[in-house]
Design a protein around this motif. Sequence first.
Motif, PDB file in Angstrom:
ATOM      1  N   VAL A  21      32.480   1.396  60.735  1.00  0.00           N
ATOM      2  CA  VAL A  21      31.870   2.609  60.093  1.00  0.00           C
ATOM      3  C   VAL A  21      31.648   2.311  58.694  1.00  0.00           C
ATOM      4  CG1 VAL A  21      32.769   5.149  59.581  1.00  0.00           C
ATOM      5  CG2 VAL A  21      33.349   4.054  61.774  1.00  0.00           C
ATOM      6  N   VAL A  22      30.332   2.902  58.139  1.00  0.00           N
ATOM      7  CA  VAL A  22      30.073   2.845  56.769  1.00  0.00           C
ATOM      8  C   VAL A  22      30.205   4.684  56.203  1.00  0.00           C
ATOM      9  CG1 VAL A  22      28.065   2.552  55.314  1.00  0.00           C
ATOM     10  CG2 VAL A  22      28.244   1.011  57.111  1.00  0.00           C
ATOM     11  N   THR A  23      30.613   4.715  55.391  1.00  0.00           N
ATOM     12  CA  THR A  23      30.577   5.990  54.721  1.00  0.00           C
ATOM     13  C   THR A  23      29.800   6.115  53.428  1.00  0.00           C
ATOM     14  OG1 THR A  23      32.815   6.633  55.258  1.00  0.00           O
ATOM     15  CG2 THR A  23      32.083   7.957  53.910  1.00  0.00           C
ATOM     16  N   ALA A  24      28.975   7.438  53.556  1.00  0.00           N
ATOM     17  CA  ALA A  24      28.178   7.499  52.420  1.00  0.00           C
ATOM     18  C   ALA A  24      28.539   9.075  51.712  1.00  0.00           C
ATOM     19  CB  ALA A  24      26.863   7.533  52.666  1.00  0.00           C
ATOM     20  N   SER A  25      28.316   8.947  50.525  1.00  0.00           N
ATOM     21  CA  SER A  25      28.398  10.367  49.866  1.00  0.00           C
ATOM     22  C   SER A  25      26.987  10.871  49.501  1.00  0.00           C
ATOM     23  CB  SER A  25      29.300  10.478  48.489  1.00  0.00           C
ATOM     24  OG  SER A  25      30.657   9.829  48.946  1.00  0.00           O
ATOM     25  N   ILE A  26      26.766  12.094  50.102  1.00  0.00           N
ATOM     26  CA  ILE A  26      25.240  12.629  49.697  1.00  0.00           C
ATOM     27  C   ILE A  26      25.315  14.000  49.491  1.00  0.00           C
ATOM     28  CG2 ILE A  26      24.251  10.592  50.977  1.00  0.00           C
ATOM     29  CD1 ILE A  26      23.510  12.528  53.131  1.00  0.00           C
ATOM     30  N   THR A  27      24.455  14.856  49.176  1.00  0.00           N
ATOM     31  CA  THR A  27      24.273  15.949  48.729  1.00  0.00           C
ATOM     32  C   THR A  27      24.414  16.740  49.877  1.00  0.00           C
ATOM     33  OG1 THR A  27      22.378  16.444  48.462  1.00  0.00           O
ATOM     34  CG2 THR A  27      23.449  15.968  46.411  1.00  0.00           C
ATOM     35  N   LYS A  86      30.951  18.391  54.958  1.00  0.00           N
ATOM     36  CA  LYS A  86      30.540  19.175  53.568  1.00  0.00           C
ATOM     37  C   LYS A  86      31.798  19.465  52.860  1.00  0.00           C
ATOM     38  CE  LYS A  86      26.011  20.470  55.188  1.00  0.00           C
ATOM     39  NZ  LYS A  86      25.218  21.479  55.386  1.00  0.00           N
ATOM     40  N   GLY A  87      31.493  19.199  51.632  1.00  0.00           N
ATOM     41  CA  GLY A  87      32.376  19.967  50.521  1.00  0.00           C
ATOM     42  C   GLY A  87      31.494  20.946  49.662  1.00  0.00           C
ATOM     43  N   ALA A  88      32.057  21.385  48.438  1.00  0.00           N
ATOM     44  CA  ALA A  88      31.176  22.150  47.796  1.00  0.00           C
ATOM     45  C   ALA A  88      29.913  22.079  47.562  1.00  0.00           C
ATOM     46  CB  ALA A  88      32.126  22.331  46.332  1.00  0.00           C
ATOM     47  N   THR A  89      29.704  20.630  47.037  1.00  0.00           N
ATOM     48  CA  THR A  89      28.184  20.122  47.024  1.00  0.00           C
ATOM     49  C   THR A  89      27.699  18.743  47.417  1.00  0.00           C
ATOM     50  OG1 THR A  89      29.064  19.153  44.730  1.00  0.00           O
ATOM     51  CG2 THR A  89      28.307  21.262  44.680  1.00  0.00           C
ATOM     52  N   THR A  90      29.023  18.115  47.901  1.00  0.00           N
ATOM     53  CA  THR A  90      28.607  16.670  48.380  1.00  0.00           C
ATOM     54  C   THR A  90      29.375  16.676  49.916  1.00  0.00           C
ATOM     55  OG1 THR A  90      29.043  15.882  46.121  1.00  0.00           O
ATOM     56  CG2 THR A  90      29.337  14.280  47.973  1.00  0.00           C
ATOM     57  N   ALA A  91      28.540  15.836  50.727  1.00  0.00           N
ATOM     58  CA  ALA A  91      29.090  15.561  52.034  1.00  0.00           C
ATOM     59  C   ALA A  91      29.444  14.157  52.263  1.00  0.00           C
ATOM     60  CB  ALA A  91      28.019  15.802  52.952  1.00  0.00           C
ATOM     61  N   HIS A  92      30.458  13.954  52.882  1.00  0.00           N
ATOM     62  CA  HIS A  92      30.880  12.418  53.391  1.00  0.00           C
ATOM     63  C   HIS A  92      30.140  12.371  54.746  1.00  0.00           C
ATOM     64  CE1 HIS A  92      34.224  12.428  50.056  1.00  0.00           C
ATOM     65  NE2 HIS A  92      33.030  12.091  49.694  1.00  0.00           N
ATOM     66  N   VAL A  93      29.316  11.317  54.890  1.00  0.00           N
ATOM     67  CA  VAL A  93      28.616  10.925  56.233  1.00  0.00           C
ATOM     68  C   VAL A  93      29.101   9.770  56.818  1.00  0.00           C
ATOM     69  CG1 VAL A  93      26.251  10.814  57.321  1.00  0.00           C
ATOM     70  CG2 VAL A  93      26.714  12.486  55.481  1.00  0.00           C
ATOM     71  N   LYS A  94      29.701   9.613  57.818  1.00  0.00           N
ATOM     72  CA  LYS A  94      29.995   8.296  58.534  1.00  0.00           C
ATOM     73  C   LYS A  94      29.191   7.981  59.657  1.00  0.00           C
ATOM     74  CE  LYS A  94      35.037   9.075  57.248  1.00  0.00           C
ATOM     75  NZ  LYS A  94      36.274   8.975  57.564  1.00  0.00           N
ATOM     76  N   ILE A  95      28.858   6.891  59.635  1.00  0.00           N
ATOM     77  CA  ILE A  95      28.058   6.209  60.428  1.00  0.00           C
ATOM     78  C   ILE A  95      28.419   4.917  60.868  1.00  0.00           C
ATOM     79  CG2 ILE A  95      25.491   5.289  60.806  1.00  0.00           C
ATOM     80  CD1 ILE A  95      24.679   6.605  58.278  1.00  0.00           C
ATOM     81  N   GLU A  96      28.660   5.178  62.377  1.00  0.00           N
ATOM     82  CA  GLU A  96      28.998   3.890  63.213  1.00  0.00           C
ATOM     83  C   GLU A  96      27.877   2.761  63.366  1.00  0.00           C
ATOM     84  OE1 GLU A  96      31.501   2.596  67.260  1.00  0.00           O
ATOM     85  OE2 GLU A  96      31.416   4.630  66.787  1.00  0.00           O
ATOM     86  N   VAL A 127      21.995  16.482  53.590  1.00  0.00           N
ATOM     87  CA  VAL A 127      22.409  16.452  54.952  1.00  0.00           C
ATOM     88  C   VAL A 127      21.445  17.390  55.634  1.00  0.00           C
ATOM     89  CG1 VAL A 127      24.251  17.257  56.424  1.00  0.00           C
ATOM     90  CG2 VAL A 127      24.786  15.778  54.389  1.00  0.00           C
ATOM     91  N   ASP A 128      21.168  18.575  55.157  1.00  0.00           N
ATOM     92  CA  ASP A 128      20.428  19.620  55.739  1.00  0.00           C
ATOM     93  C   ASP A 128      19.043  19.252  55.916  1.00  0.00           C
ATOM     94  OD1 ASP A 128      22.607  21.263  55.739  1.00  0.00           O
ATOM     95  OD2 ASP A 128      22.134  22.240  53.954  1.00  0.00           O
ATOM     96  N   SER A 129      18.395  18.531  54.752  1.00  0.00           N
ATOM     97  CA  SER A 129      17.209  17.962  54.661  1.00  0.00           C
ATOM     98  C   SER A 129      16.941  16.898  55.838  1.00  0.00           C
ATOM     99  CB  SER A 129      16.735  17.353  53.489  1.00  0.00           C
ATOM    100  OG  SER A 129      15.408  16.960  53.577  1.00  0.00           O
ATOM    101  N   LEU A 130      17.826  16.120  55.931  1.00  0.00           N
ATOM    102  CA  LEU A 130      17.552  15.206  57.015  1.00  0.00           C
ATOM    103  C   LEU A 130      18.141  15.453  58.553  1.00  0.00           C
ATOM    104  CD1 LEU A 130      19.410  12.239  54.791  1.00  0.00           C
ATOM    105  CD2 LEU A 130      16.830  12.243  55.601  1.00  0.00           C
TER     106      LEU A 130
END
Length: 69
Positions: free
Chosen positions: A34-40, A18-28, A44-47
């Motif tokens: 590994v696929v990386t997604a940038s999401i809020t 997690k950053g200030a507003t955006t998170a980087h999620v890595k999925i193997e 992250v919390d909602s999912l």
Amino acid sequence: MKISARNVLKGKVVSVEKGATTAHVKIEIAGGQVVTASITNESVDSLKLTVGGEAYAVVKSSDVLVAVD
């Protein structure tokens, strides 16, 4: 889960940064890729994404979305 995107890659969350507003999620996914997604951070919390949990990388055009059951 039903979704119109055709590129749905099931995998395991290996990192959530997690950053200030955006998170980087890595999925193997299959084959150790590994696929990386940038999401809020809110998404992250909602999912309820956690390292080790299952998730889907949903690829539509140039975007990578994240989904869970």
